[in-house]
Write a protein that holds these residues in place. Sequence first.
Motif, PDB file in Angstrom:
ATOM      1  N   GLU A  10       0.843  -1.203   0.000  1.00 25.11           N
ATOM      2  CA  GLU A  10       0.000   0.000   0.000  1.00 25.11           C
ATOM      3  C   GLU A  10       0.876   1.249   0.000  1.00 25.11           C
ATOM      4  OE1 GLU A  10      -3.488   0.229   0.117  1.00 25.11           O
ATOM      5  OE2 GLU A  10      -3.401  -1.905  -0.337  1.00 25.11           O
ATOM      6  N   PRO A  11       0.460   2.283  -0.724  1.00 25.78           N
ATOM      7  CA  PRO A  11       1.211   3.537  -0.661  1.00 25.78           C
ATOM      8  C   PRO A  11       0.995   4.204   0.691  1.00 25.78           C
ATOM      9  CG  PRO A  11      -0.772   3.844  -1.942  1.00 25.78           C
ATOM     10  CD  PRO A  11      -0.686   2.378  -1.619  1.00 25.78           C
ATOM     11  N   ARG A  12       1.971   4.951   1.117  1.00 28.66           N
ATOM     12  CA  ARG A  12       1.858   5.754   2.331  1.00 28.66           C
ATOM     13  C   ARG A  12       1.394   7.136   1.892  1.00 28.66           C
ATOM     14  NH1 ARG A  12       5.438   9.086   5.620  1.00 28.66           N
ATOM     15  NH2 ARG A  12       7.018   8.921   4.002  1.00 28.66           N
ATOM     16  N   ILE A  13       0.389   7.673   2.564  1.00 29.74           N
ATOM     17  CA  ILE A  13      -0.142   8.998   2.247  1.00 29.74           C
ATOM     18  C   ILE A  13       0.288   9.943   3.364  1.00 29.74           C
ATOM     19  CG2 ILE A  13      -2.189  10.360   1.690  1.00 29.74           C
ATOM     20  CD1 ILE A  13      -1.743   7.993  -0.226  1.00 29.74           C
ATOM     21  N   ARG A  14       0.816  11.080   2.970  1.00 26.14           N
ATOM     22  CA  ARG A  14       1.276  12.069   3.944  1.00 26.14           C
ATOM     23  C   ARG A  14       0.997  13.473   3.414  1.00 26.14           C
ATOM     24  NH1 ARG A  14       5.505  14.610   1.759  1.00 26.14           N
ATOM     25  NH2 ARG A  14       6.886  13.502   0.335  1.00 26.14           N
ATOM     26  N   PRO A  15       0.974  14.465   4.305  1.00 30.49           N
ATOM     27  CA  PRO A  15       0.837  15.847   3.837  1.00 30.49           C
ATOM     28  C   PRO A  15       2.071  16.254   3.030  1.00 30.49           C
ATOM     29  CG  PRO A  15       0.400  15.687   6.202  1.00 30.49           C
ATOM     30  CD  PRO A  15       0.978  14.371   5.769  1.00 30.49           C
ATOM     31  N   ALA A  16       1.869  17.077   2.047  1.00 31.55           N
ATOM     32  CA  ALA A  16       2.993  17.604   1.271  1.00 31.55           C
ATOM     33  C   ALA A  16       3.770  18.599   2.118  1.00 31.55           C
ATOM     34  CB  ALA A  16       2.489  18.283  -0.003  1.00 31.55           C
ATOM     35  N   VAL A  17       5.039  18.728   1.784  1.00 31.26           N
ATOM     36  CA  VAL A  17       5.905  19.732   2.408  1.00 31.26           C
ATOM     37  C   VAL A  17       6.594  20.510   1.285  1.00 31.26           C
ATOM     38  CG1 VAL A  17       6.264  18.435   4.547  1.00 31.26           C
ATOM     39  CG2 VAL A  17       7.815  18.090   2.615  1.00 31.26           C
ATOM     40  N   VAL A  67       0.374  13.594  -0.471  1.00 32.63           N
ATOM     41  CA  VAL A  67       1.311  12.900  -1.347  1.00 32.63           C
ATOM     42  C   VAL A  67       1.276  11.414  -1.056  1.00 32.63           C
ATOM     43  CG1 VAL A  67       3.767  12.660  -1.909  1.00 32.63           C
ATOM     44  CG2 VAL A  67       2.814  14.923  -1.485  1.00 32.63           C
ATOM     45  N   ALA A  68       1.287  10.609  -2.112  1.00 30.92           N
ATOM     46  CA  ALA A  68       1.396   9.153  -1.978  1.00 30.92           C
ATOM     47  C   ALA A  68       2.815   8.761  -2.319  1.00 30.92           C
ATOM     48  CB  ALA A  68       0.429   8.453  -2.927  1.00 30.92           C
ATOM     49  N   GLU A  69       3.365   7.884  -1.516  1.00 26.50           N
ATOM     50  CA  GLU A  69       4.702   7.392  -1.815  1.00 26.50           C
ATOM     51  C   GLU A  69       4.829   5.953  -1.361  1.00 26.50           C
ATOM     52  OE1 GLU A  69       7.324  10.102   0.124  1.00 26.50           O
ATOM     53  OE2 GLU A  69       6.835   9.405   2.124  1.00 26.50           O
ATOM     54  N   PHE A  70       5.768   5.276  -1.961  1.00 27.03           N
ATOM     55  CA  PHE A  70       6.121   3.930  -1.555  1.00 27.03           C
ATOM     56  C   PHE A  70       7.462   4.022  -0.865  1.00 27.03           C
ATOM     57  CE2 PHE A  70       3.202   3.098  -5.053  1.00 27.03           C
ATOM     58  CZ  PHE A  70       2.390   2.121  -4.492  1.00 27.03           C
ATOM     59  N   ASP A 121      13.357   8.861  -6.020  1.00 21.78           N
ATOM     60  CA  ASP A 121      12.198   9.554  -5.483  1.00 21.78           C
ATOM     61  C   ASP A 121      11.010   8.613  -5.387  1.00 21.78           C
ATOM     62  OD1 ASP A 121      10.306  11.310  -4.679  1.00 21.78           O
ATOM     63  OD2 ASP A 121      10.494  12.662  -6.362  1.00 21.78           O
ATOM     64  N   PRO A 122      10.483   8.402  -4.172  1.00 22.48           N
ATOM     65  CA  PRO A 122       9.360   7.477  -4.016  1.00 22.48           C
ATOM     66  C   PRO A 122       7.989   8.094  -4.282  1.00 22.48           C
ATOM     67  CG  PRO A 122      10.064   8.250  -1.874  1.00 22.48           C
ATOM     68  CD  PRO A 122      11.001   8.865  -2.889  1.00 22.48           C
ATOM     69  N   VAL A 123       7.915   9.386  -4.646  1.00 27.85           N
ATOM     70  CA  VAL A 123       6.612  10.031  -4.846  1.00 27.85           C
ATOM     71  C   VAL A 123       5.857   9.347  -5.980  1.00 27.85           C
ATOM     72  CG1 VAL A 123       5.449  12.162  -5.520  1.00 27.85           C
ATOM     73  CG2 VAL A 123       7.320  12.238  -3.880  1.00 27.85           C
ATOM     74  N   ALA A 124       4.677   8.828  -5.662  1.00 33.90           N
ATOM     75  CA  ALA A 124       3.862   8.093  -6.625  1.00 33.90           C
ATOM     76  C   ALA A 124       2.676   8.900  -7.125  1.00 33.90           C
ATOM     77  CB  ALA A 124       3.362   6.793  -5.995  1.00 33.90           C
ATOM     78  N   GLY A 125       2.221   9.867  -6.330  1.00 32.59           N
ATOM     79  CA  GLY A 125       1.066  10.645  -6.742  1.00 32.59           C
ATOM     80  C   GLY A 125       0.735  11.731  -5.740  1.00 32.59           C
TER      81      GLY A 125
END
Length: 182
Positions: free
Chosen positions: A3-10, A54-57, A78-82
């Motif tokens: 599952e992707p990890r979702i976090r606030p953007a910085v 931001v979604a990242e793996f 860069d792990p940013v997926a979306g």
Amino acid sequence: MVEPRIRPAVRADDAALGALDRATWSPLHAVTPRPRPPYGPFFDTQHRPEDFLVAEFDGGAGSRGAGSGGAGSGAGEDPVAGYIRVVRPTPLASNAHVRQIQGLAVHPWARRRGVARALLRAGALHARNQGARRLTLRVLGHNTAARALYEAEGYRVEGILPGEFHLDGVYVDDVLMGLPLE
């Protein structure tokens, strides 16, 4: 499936999100011209980091899996997926109970891995946590894949603006969709 990890953007996400935005531009969903260099910053006064999730793996490029078919934002690791952008659609107090999705992008290497669904669900939770009672979005009528995804996530068509955009010589409908958050 991981599952992707979702976090606030910085603010440090600026370059990665700008590259992602350019990598995902398509006439299937964009009503603005294709971005051309020189590229400005992704974040500005109208697009603030606090408006984005931001979604990242975890694990960088290796988390993309075999056969992912693409690089990240150019950083290689860069792990940013979306990302998803959730904002108030207007500054009016009478409309403060509504949030609107004004951007959803998934990197080509991360598609069909649940990233868009995870972002939509996180966006709805984010809006609900801000006190919103409704979450809305606009999607181009010819973007059937996106419309199907939104409907599968509980969004319903609330209106259609026929021929609202003229893209590549064709008039395209603007479809308004909404999700109750109560």
